[in-house]
Design an enzyme around this catalytic site. Sequence first.
Site, PDB file in Angstrom:
ATOM      1  N   ARG A  10       5.857  -0.098  -1.025  1.00  0.00           N
ATOM      2  CA  ARG A  10       5.041   1.107  -1.124  1.00  0.00           C
ATOM      3  C   ARG A  10       5.526   2.150  -0.111  1.00  0.00           C
ATOM      4  O   ARG A  10       5.664   1.860   1.063  1.00  0.00           O
ATOM      5  CB  ARG A  10       3.560   0.777  -0.906  1.00  0.00           C
ATOM      6  CG  ARG A  10       2.936   0.142  -2.139  1.00  0.00           C
ATOM      7  CD  ARG A  10       1.517  -0.279  -1.893  1.00  0.00           C
ATOM      8  NE  ARG A  10       1.436  -1.464  -1.051  1.00  0.00           N
ATOM      9  CZ  ARG A  10       0.284  -2.038  -0.683  1.00  0.00           C
ATOM     10  NH1 ARG A  10      -0.858  -1.526  -1.075  1.00  0.00           N
ATOM     11  NH2 ARG A  10       0.294  -3.127   0.073  1.00  0.00           N
ATOM     12  N   CYS A  23      -0.102   2.217   4.607  1.00  0.00           N
ATOM     13  CA  CYS A  23      -1.142   2.699   5.525  1.00  0.00           C
ATOM     14  C   CYS A  23      -0.882   4.089   6.080  1.00  0.00           C
ATOM     15  O   CYS A  23      -1.658   5.007   5.827  1.00  0.00           O
ATOM     16  CB  CYS A  23      -1.305   1.701   6.661  1.00  0.00           C
ATOM     17  SG  CYS A  23      -1.605   0.041   6.039  1.00  0.00           S
ATOM     18  N   THR A  44     -10.086   0.433   4.812  1.00  0.00           N
ATOM     19  CA  THR A  44     -10.032   1.719   5.526  1.00  0.00           C
ATOM     20  C   THR A  44     -10.727   2.773   4.681  1.00  0.00           C
ATOM     21  O   THR A  44     -10.295   3.072   3.570  1.00  0.00           O
ATOM     22  CB  THR A  44      -8.559   2.104   5.760  1.00  0.00           C
ATOM     23  OG1 THR A  44      -7.966   1.075   6.549  1.00  0.00           O
ATOM     24  CG2 THR A  44      -8.442   3.427   6.493  1.00  0.00           C
ATOM     25  N   ASN A  97      -4.260   4.891  13.345  1.00  0.00           N
ATOM     26  CA  ASN A  97      -3.086   4.955  12.459  1.00  0.00           C
ATOM     27  C   ASN A  97      -2.422   6.325  12.513  1.00  0.00           C
ATOM     28  O   ASN A  97      -1.191   6.429  12.550  1.00  0.00           O
ATOM     29  CB  ASN A  97      -3.499   4.644  11.014  1.00  0.00           C
ATOM     30  CG  ASN A  97      -3.399   3.167  10.714  1.00  0.00           C
ATOM     31  OD1 ASN A  97      -3.133   2.366  11.608  1.00  0.00           O
ATOM     32  ND2 ASN A  97      -3.620   2.785   9.477  1.00  0.00           N
ATOM     33  N   ASP A 115     -11.535 -12.301  -6.189  1.00  0.00           N
ATOM     34  CA  ASP A 115     -10.712 -11.210  -6.715  1.00  0.00           C
ATOM     35  C   ASP A 115     -10.799 -11.240  -8.238  1.00  0.00           C
ATOM     36  O   ASP A 115     -11.049 -12.292  -8.840  1.00  0.00           O
ATOM     37  CB  ASP A 115      -9.249 -11.366  -6.264  1.00  0.00           C
ATOM     38  CG  ASP A 115      -8.494 -10.046  -6.283  1.00  0.00           C
ATOM     39  OD1 ASP A 115      -8.266  -9.480  -5.200  1.00  0.00           O
ATOM     40  OD2 ASP A 115      -8.153  -9.569  -7.389  1.00  0.00           O
ATOM     41  N   PHE A 170      -6.766  -3.970  12.060  1.00  0.00           N
ATOM     42  CA  PHE A 170      -5.598  -3.380  12.731  1.00  0.00           C
ATOM     43  C   PHE A 170      -4.319  -4.186  12.536  1.00  0.00           C
ATOM     44  O   PHE A 170      -3.359  -4.034  13.279  1.00  0.00           O
ATOM     45  CB  PHE A 170      -5.884  -3.215  14.228  1.00  0.00           C
ATOM     46  CG  PHE A 170      -7.082  -2.336  14.505  1.00  0.00           C
ATOM     47  CD1 PHE A 170      -7.018  -0.970  14.281  1.00  0.00           C
ATOM     48  CD2 PHE A 170      -8.274  -2.881  14.947  1.00  0.00           C
ATOM     49  CE1 PHE A 170      -8.116  -0.147  14.505  1.00  0.00           C
ATOM     50  CE2 PHE A 170      -9.383  -2.074  15.182  1.00  0.00           C
ATOM     51  CZ  PHE A 170      -9.308  -0.705  14.965  1.00  0.00           C
ATOM     52  N   LEU A 171      -4.310  -5.089  11.552  1.00  0.00           N
ATOM     53  CA  LEU A 171      -3.103  -5.910  11.380  1.00  0.00           C
ATOM     54  C   LEU A 171      -1.974  -5.099  10.756  1.00  0.00           C
ATOM     55  O   LEU A 171      -2.206  -4.183   9.972  1.00  0.00           O
ATOM     56  CB  LEU A 171      -3.411  -7.140  10.535  1.00  0.00           C
ATOM     57  CG  LEU A 171      -3.873  -6.984   9.084  1.00  0.00           C
ATOM     58  CD1 LEU A 171      -2.723  -6.791   8.132  1.00  0.00           C
ATOM     59  CD2 LEU A 171      -4.668  -8.223   8.698  1.00  0.00           C
ATOM     60  N   LYS A 220      -0.774   7.052   3.565  1.00  0.00           N
ATOM     61  CA  LYS A 220      -2.078   7.219   2.918  1.00  0.00           C
ATOM     62  C   LYS A 220      -3.133   7.687   3.928  1.00  0.00           C
ATOM     63  O   LYS A 220      -3.914   8.605   3.642  1.00  0.00           O
ATOM     64  CB  LYS A 220      -2.476   5.855   2.322  1.00  0.00           C
ATOM     65  CG  LYS A 220      -3.926   5.702   1.940  1.00  0.00           C
ATOM     66  CD  LYS A 220      -4.181   4.370   1.263  1.00  0.00           C
ATOM     67  CE  LYS A 220      -4.328   3.192   2.210  1.00  0.00           C
ATOM     68  NZ  LYS A 220      -5.562   3.106   2.963  1.00  0.00           N
ATOM     69  N   ALA A 266      13.065   5.821  16.530  1.00  0.00           N
ATOM     70  CA  ALA A 266      13.391   6.871  15.567  1.00  0.00           C
ATOM     71  C   ALA A 266      13.966   6.242  14.302  1.00  0.00           C
ATOM     72  O   ALA A 266      14.519   5.143  14.332  1.00  0.00           O
ATOM     73  CB  ALA A 266      14.406   7.828  16.180  1.00  0.00           C
TER      74      ALA A 266
HETATM   75  C1  UGA Z   1       0.086  -0.086  10.272  1.00  0.00           C
HETATM   76  C2  UGA Z   1      -0.475  -0.220  11.720  1.00  0.00           C
HETATM   77  O1  UGA Z   1       0.592  -0.505  12.614  1.00  0.00           O
HETATM   78  C3  UGA Z   1      -1.529  -1.328  11.801  1.00  0.00           C
HETATM   79  O2  UGA Z   1      -2.099  -1.336  13.103  1.00  0.00           O
HETATM   80  C4  UGA Z   1      -2.626  -1.046  10.770  1.00  0.00           C
HETATM   81  O3  UGA Z   1      -3.630  -2.037  10.782  1.00  0.00           O
HETATM   82  C5  UGA Z   1      -1.981  -0.996   9.391  1.00  0.00           C
HETATM   83  O4  UGA Z   1      -1.015   0.075   9.373  1.00  0.00           O
HETATM   84  C6  UGA Z   1      -3.072  -0.749   8.367  1.00  0.00           C
HETATM   85  O5  UGA Z   1      -3.703   0.303   8.409  1.00  0.00           O
HETATM   86  O6  UGA Z   1      -3.382  -1.662   7.581  1.00  0.00           O
HETATM   87  P1  UGA Z   1       1.985  -1.330   8.865  1.00  0.00           P
HETATM   88  O7  UGA Z   1       1.921  -0.136   7.971  1.00  0.00           O
HETATM   89  O8  UGA Z   1       1.909  -2.667   8.256  1.00  0.00           O
HETATM   90  O9  UGA Z   1       0.801  -1.273   9.970  1.00  0.00           O
HETATM   91  O10 UGA Z   1       3.363  -1.298   9.678  1.00  0.00           O
HETATM   92  P2  UGA Z   1       3.908  -0.595  11.004  1.00  0.00           P
HETATM   93  O11 UGA Z   1       4.596  -1.615  11.801  1.00  0.00           O
HETATM   94  O12 UGA Z   1       2.882   0.201  11.681  1.00  0.00           O
HETATM   95  O13 UGA Z   1       5.029   0.354  10.419  1.00  0.00           O
HETATM   96  C7  UGA Z   1       4.719   1.472   9.579  1.00  0.00           C
HETATM   97  C8  UGA Z   1       5.952   2.306   9.364  1.00  0.00           C
HETATM   98  O14 UGA Z   1       6.330   2.967  10.571  1.00  0.00           O
HETATM   99  C9  UGA Z   1       7.184   1.519   8.936  1.00  0.00           C
HETATM  100  O15 UGA Z   1       7.857   2.211   7.908  1.00  0.00           O
HETATM  101  C10 UGA Z   1       8.055   1.447  10.183  1.00  0.00           C
HETATM  102  O16 UGA Z   1       9.424   1.367   9.904  1.00  0.00           O
HETATM  103  C11 UGA Z   1       7.710   2.773  10.826  1.00  0.00           C
HETATM  104  N1  UGA Z   1       7.931   2.780  12.299  1.00  0.00           N
HETATM  105  C12 UGA Z   1       7.189   1.997  13.110  1.00  0.00           C
HETATM  106  C13 UGA Z   1       8.918   3.624  12.824  1.00  0.00           C
HETATM  107  O17 UGA Z   1       9.601   4.366  12.093  1.00  0.00           O
HETATM  108  N2  UGA Z   1       9.097   3.640  14.182  1.00  0.00           N
HETATM  109  C14 UGA Z   1       8.361   2.863  15.029  1.00  0.00           C
HETATM  110  O18 UGA Z   1       8.594   2.932  16.259  1.00  0.00           O
HETATM  111  C15 UGA Z   1       7.392   2.020  14.480  1.00  0.00           C
END
Ligand code: UGA
Length: 440
Positions: free
Chosen positions: A328, A261, A122, A209, A31, A153-154, A264, A253
Amino acid sequence: MMKIAVAGVGYVGLVTAVGFAHHGHMVTAVDLDTQKIAGLTKGISPIYEPGLEALLQEQLAANRIQFTTDGASAYANADAIVIGVGTPENEDGSANLSAIYQVAREIGQSIQKDCLVIVKSTVPVGTNDKIETIVQEALKHAVHVDVVSNPEFLAQGSAIYDTLHGSRIVIGTESRAAEEKMRELYDAYGQPILAVSRRSAELVKYASNDFLALKISFVNEIANLCDILGADIEEVTEGMGYDPRIGNSFLRAGIGYGGSCFPKDTKALHWLAEDHGFVLRTIEAAIKINEKQKYVLMHKLRKELPNLAGKKIAVLGLTFKPNTDDLREAPSIPNMRVLQKEGAIIQAYDPIAMAKTAEILGDATIMKNSVEEALDGADACLIFTEWNEICATLPDTFKNYMATPLVLDGRNCFDKHAMALAGITYQSIGRPLAKVRQLQ
Ligand code: UGA
């Protein structure tokens, strides 16, 4: 065992690097940020992520991972080079690929033996082709390079678990030799491996996503409808989730999705489609719904307190989701900006992200040291993140500490009946109290 270089120690790069080391590969992570590299060398993670620092220290002790700012040396003799640098959003919603292209050039100039370049960032469909061209054109030695798409996909907050127990590994390549090498690289992971074309792999990431974002926006709309019609979204989603075609996850909800992610990637895919003369109407709707959903609590608050000037507003939970320090696209930030503008007195608490938030909002005085301190004397409380610590707050705590027990919960953390019984004016998302089920 392979010799792997990883470009970028952000979320994707760092967790990937530690994961490969854990599975016995020799990893050098690169980095430009000298401070991050110095910390990582000592076993300090620049991001808060459960389990990451412990695994990092384990790999450092086993001499399977090292960190450097010297990309050229790391790339020179690697069997595989992983690109995990960021693809932030441009003003117009498109993905900014300048960091990726810069790294691709550096990789081309540095490699001295045949190798794989694995793109984990991505990137819009077709970017891997451009990366391959840039690497080829920059080559200084007569070596063979295959560029493979390998989306990540993490999720934040469960990144280590997701890496070590992922649902699938997607490999996008047109080269049989590259596919074989990728299968060897991931052999120890024991996860299903799906080999597809490079463009399909790039699109798997966005489509996954964006589908999840769509699912959340759909549920949020139905929740808003529940508020109007007197149904309860949790009962509705429970009923939906039993159908395996729908599934019971990502149906929570709330006040919309945030993070680095979904916001964006929805905009980037929408932009990409539009750039090809095609409008993705479903994604367009998800983006619009999410933008509005962010302010749902504010609408509820204004109905109760039309004039916010001088009112003490407790804000619980600041990060975009629990178990991360990431702010973010966290809905808390624009909402607190509105509160600040309207002269409200904010009393905010988050288990992790207080200092970062104070910096963003330019005011450290709004940060309090505990849930109780934030609630003390408050006229209303807004909840933006479902941290365990916040969900464990007892109804009586709200009642006892607040001047007026008005709780607006953007993440449905509490039992609405328990809150009502404790004498709290409690509103959440899609769970109205008005029409409580009464058995006759
Ligand atoms: C997301 C995806 O879940 C991962 O699979 C993907 O690899 C990642 O983006 C990425 O592209 O790097 P992440 O953004 O870390 O992961 O978190 P999520 O758990 O997906 O939550 C995203 C947002 O959705 C959060 O603000 C969460 O509160 C919201 N959310 C999630 C809801 O409002 N309702 C739900 O049922 C689930």
